[in-house]
Write a protein that holds these residues in place. Structure first.
Motif, PDB file in Angstrom:
ATOM      1  N   THR A   1     -11.297  15.218  -6.586  1.00  0.00           N
ATOM      2  CA  THR A   1     -11.323  14.246  -7.671  1.00  0.00           C
ATOM      3  C   THR A   1     -10.455  14.711  -8.838  1.00  0.00           C
ATOM      4  OG1 THR A   1     -13.523  13.410  -7.118  1.00  0.00           O
ATOM      5  CG2 THR A   1     -12.805  13.141  -9.388  1.00  0.00           C
ATOM      6  N   TRP A   2     -10.628  15.975  -9.236  1.00  0.00           N
ATOM      7  CA  TRP A   2      -9.827  16.492 -10.346  1.00  0.00           C
ATOM      8  C   TRP A   2      -8.363  16.635  -9.956  1.00  0.00           C
ATOM      9  CZ3 TRP A   2     -11.047  16.579 -15.259  1.00  0.00           C
ATOM     10  CH2 TRP A   2     -12.396  16.502 -15.612  1.00  0.00           C
ATOM     11  N   LEU A   3      -8.104  16.959  -8.695  1.00  0.00           N
ATOM     12  CA  LEU A   3      -6.727  17.051  -8.234  1.00  0.00           C
ATOM     13  C   LEU A   3      -6.047  15.684  -8.332  1.00  0.00           C
ATOM     14  CD1 LEU A   3      -4.450  18.697  -6.937  1.00  0.00           C
ATOM     15  CD2 LEU A   3      -5.389  18.094  -4.698  1.00  0.00           C
ATOM     16  N   LEU A   4      -6.739  14.634  -7.904  1.00  0.00           N
ATOM     17  CA  LEU A   4      -6.185  13.286  -8.002  1.00  0.00           C
ATOM     18  C   LEU A   4      -5.964  12.892  -9.460  1.00  0.00           C
ATOM     19  CD1 LEU A   4      -8.328  11.446  -5.282  1.00  0.00           C
ATOM     20  CD2 LEU A   4      -5.899  12.036  -5.134  1.00  0.00           C
ATOM     21  N   ALA A   5      -6.877  13.315 -10.333  1.00  0.00           N
ATOM     22  CA  ALA A   5      -6.754  12.971 -11.749  1.00  0.00           C
ATOM     23  C   ALA A   5      -5.535  13.619 -12.394  1.00  0.00           C
ATOM     24  CB  ALA A   5      -8.022  13.384 -12.500  1.00  0.00           C
ATOM     25  N   THR A   6      -5.091  14.752 -11.860  1.00  0.00           N
ATOM     26  CA  THR A   6      -3.906  15.416 -12.423  1.00  0.00           C
ATOM     27  C   THR A   6      -2.614  14.710 -12.035  1.00  0.00           C
ATOM     28  OG1 THR A   6      -3.607  16.931 -10.542  1.00  0.00           O
ATOM     29  CG2 THR A   6      -5.069  17.648 -12.334  1.00  0.00           C
ATOM     30  N   ARG A   7      -2.660  13.835 -11.020  1.00  0.00           N
ATOM     31  CA  ARG A   7      -1.495  13.072 -10.541  1.00  0.00           C
ATOM     32  C   ARG A   7      -0.351  13.993 -10.141  1.00  0.00           C
ATOM     33  NH1 ARG A   7      -1.392   8.457 -15.340  1.00  0.00           N
ATOM     34  NH2 ARG A   7      -3.651   8.441 -15.646  1.00  0.00           N
ATOM     35  N   PRO A   8      -0.518  14.714  -9.032  1.00  0.00           N
ATOM     36  CA  PRO A   8       0.483  15.708  -8.624  1.00  0.00           C
ATOM     37  C   PRO A   8       1.896  15.162  -8.475  1.00  0.00           C
ATOM     38  CG  PRO A   8      -1.532  15.934  -7.330  1.00  0.00           C
ATOM     39  CD  PRO A   8      -1.675  14.670  -8.111  1.00  0.00           C
TER      40      PRO A   8
ATOM     41  N   ILE B   1      -3.504  -2.579  -9.652  1.00  0.00           N
ATOM     42  CA  ILE B   1      -2.886  -2.376  -8.343  1.00  0.00           C
ATOM     43  C   ILE B   1      -2.274  -0.986  -8.205  1.00  0.00           C
ATOM     44  CG2 ILE B   1      -2.426  -4.821  -7.973  1.00  0.00           C
ATOM     45  CD1 ILE B   1       0.433  -4.346  -8.898  1.00  0.00           C
ATOM     46  N   GLY B   2      -2.298  -0.193  -9.271  1.00  0.00           N
ATOM     47  CA  GLY B   2      -1.758   1.156  -9.216  1.00  0.00           C
ATOM     48  C   GLY B   2      -2.730   2.118  -8.564  1.00  0.00           C
ATOM     49  N   PRO B   3      -2.338   3.386  -8.458  1.00  0.00           N
ATOM     50  CA  PRO B   3      -3.236   4.403  -7.892  1.00  0.00           C
ATOM     51  C   PRO B   3      -4.567   4.431  -8.635  1.00  0.00           C
ATOM     52  CG  PRO B   3      -1.023   5.285  -8.127  1.00  0.00           C
ATOM     53  CD  PRO B   3      -1.025   3.956  -8.821  1.00  0.00           C
TER      54      PRO B   3
ATOM     55  N   GLY C   1       2.934  -5.961  -6.430  1.00  0.00           N
ATOM     56  CA  GLY C   1       1.838  -5.611  -5.539  1.00  0.00           C
ATOM     57  C   GLY C   1       1.719  -4.122  -5.270  1.00  0.00           C
ATOM     58  N   ARG C   2       0.703  -3.787  -4.491  1.00  0.00           N
ATOM     59  CA  ARG C   2       0.384  -2.384  -4.211  1.00  0.00           C
ATOM     60  C   ARG C   2       1.459  -1.668  -3.407  1.00  0.00           C
ATOM     61  NH1 ARG C   2      -4.863  -1.561  -5.592  1.00  0.00           N
ATOM     62  NH2 ARG C   2      -6.180  -3.418  -5.739  1.00  0.00           N
ATOM     63  N   GLU C   3       2.279  -2.420  -2.697  1.00  0.00           N
ATOM     64  CA  GLU C   3       3.310  -1.772  -1.889  1.00  0.00           C
ATOM     65  C   GLU C   3       4.291  -0.981  -2.745  1.00  0.00           C
ATOM     66  OE1 GLU C   3       6.455  -2.879   1.712  1.00  0.00           O
ATOM     67  OE2 GLU C   3       5.198  -4.451   0.812  1.00  0.00           O
ATOM     68  N   LEU C   4       4.397  -1.339  -4.026  1.00  0.00           N
ATOM     69  CA  LEU C   4       5.275  -0.589  -4.933  1.00  0.00           C
ATOM     70  C   LEU C   4       4.792   0.846  -5.125  1.00  0.00           C
ATOM     71  CD1 LEU C   4       5.954  -3.335  -7.627  1.00  0.00           C
ATOM     72  CD2 LEU C   4       7.676  -2.269  -6.156  1.00  0.00           C
ATOM     73  N   ASN C   5       3.510   1.097  -4.857  1.00  0.00           N
ATOM     74  CA  ASN C   5       2.996   2.464  -4.992  1.00  0.00           C
ATOM     75  C   ASN C   5       3.700   3.427  -4.051  1.00  0.00           C
ATOM     76  OD1 ASN C   5       1.115   1.794  -6.985  1.00  0.00           O
ATOM     77  ND2 ASN C   5      -0.440   1.241  -5.476  1.00  0.00           N
ATOM     78  N   ARG C   6       4.204   2.912  -2.927  1.00  0.00           N
ATOM     79  CA  ARG C   6       4.909   3.772  -1.979  1.00  0.00           C
ATOM     80  C   ARG C   6       6.184   4.342  -2.587  1.00  0.00           C
ATOM     81  NH1 ARG C   6       4.666   0.153   3.608  1.00  0.00           N
ATOM     82  NH2 ARG C   6       2.379  -0.056   3.711  1.00  0.00           N
TER      83      ARG C   6
END
Length: 325
Positions: free
Chosen positions: A38-45, A106-108, A295-300
């Motif tokens: 959870t904390w790793l995801l919050a740091t946005r590697p 729609i972002g991460p 849309g969410r595909e932009l996250n890629r």
């Protein structure tokens, strides 16, 4: 630090209950990640490339001047990474408190919005990260004077004022200009200065190129979130100018960064030519961005853009460092 669990209403603090924002669109009853993840995801590697590239370029300029200092370089990298993580945690909390992480996001995924980390725990994480960054900054004072203290304070203020406070800068459309300063001129110039004791003329085009290429990541984020940002009152440059302008700015920022490198020809011909290899990859990412549109595909494309930023930084740094040979 509390993470990995939802907090019952009766145990929430008054401040937590006072937060008014739309409920997350995701199913928050789903099993959350473990505390560490959870904390790793919050740091946005994926954003850490944006912190590494300016310091890398400052080190390359020091190397070209035959003044590279490993100790100072290591502290600069540590400070940059910690400040980037700090800014990401502050952004997670700030957007949650302001209701910008809407139900139609729609972002991460964001840790506070998902209920994985409580606002109280996030504040503790921010405090610890800020203290760690400040410790690294104090370590750099031995390589320079009081002017480095002013730079460090400015970086800390930027991290907090970007999305926090009564008038967050990101909500007023200042994000792109500030990227040029805090991901360009300040980190490149300061990293070179603590090693060489000077700020050579080559810092200006190098820093501006770094700021422009890193701004492509912000432009992509703002392009993806433009409709939700407009509803939340977040007046980013893309919201102000429109989607078509956002597409053009993304393309122009990357190509402009490569074009700026051509001004380094007198110092290092390799520094002028090597970054040109980045351009086809950037154009390909831009074409995908335009084709997807929304849309969410932009996250890629976030990972693709981060990879391209890192490649640009590596190529430019190599070209500058070769000037010593």
């Amino acid at each position: 630090l509390l993470a990995g669990q939802r907090i019952p209403a009766e145990h929430r603090t008054h401040a937590d209950r006072m937060v008014t924002h739309p409920m997350p669109a995701h199913d928050t009853s789903a099993t959350p990640p473990g505390a560490l993840r959870t904390w790793l995801l919050a740091t946005r590697p994926k954003t850490l490339a944006a912190a590494a590239v300016p310091v890398l370029l400052g080190c390359a300029l020091a190397c070209a001047a035959d003044a590279f200092r490993p100790g100072a370089a290591l502290l600069c990298f540590a400070f940059a990474f910690l400040m980037q993580i700090d800014a990401n945690l502050i952004n997670d909390l700030g957007d949650y408190l302001k209701g910008a992480d809407r139900a139609d996001r729609i972002g991460p995924e964001r840790a506070c919005a998902r209920g994985w980390i409580t606002p109280r725990a996030m504040r503790r994480g921010i405090a610890l990260t800020t203290l760690a960054a400040a410790a690294c900054g104090c370590g750099l004072l031995r390589y320079g004077g009081a002017e480095l203290l002013a730079v460090g304070v400015a970086c800390l203020l930027f991290a907090f004022l970007y999305t926090a406070g009564p008038c967050p800068l990101a909500y007023r459309g200042w994000g792109d200009a500030l990227v040029l300063v805090f991901f360009g001129f300040i980190p490149v110039g300061a990293t070179c200065y603590v090693q060489t004791g000077t700020v050579p003329p080559a810092v200006a085009p190098t820093a501006l190129a770094a700021g422009l290429v890193i701004d492509t990541l912000l432009l992509l984020n703002n392009y993806r979130d433009r409709e939700q940002d407009a509803l939340s009152g977040k007046r980013t440059l893309v919201v102000r100018l429109g989607a078509r302008a956002g597409e053009r700015l993304y393309l122009a920022a990357g190509c402009g960064a490569a074009a700026l490198c051509l001004t380094l020809w007198p110092l290092a011909p390799a520094a002028a030519l090597l970054p040109l290899a980045y351009v086809p990859l950037h154009v390909a990412a831009w074409r995908r961005m335009v084709r997807i549109g929304r849309g969410r595909e932009l996250n890629r494309l976030l990972g693709t853009t981060s990879r391209n930023i890192l490649l640009f930084g590596l190529l430019l740094a190599l070209g500058i460092a070769l000037a010593r040979c």
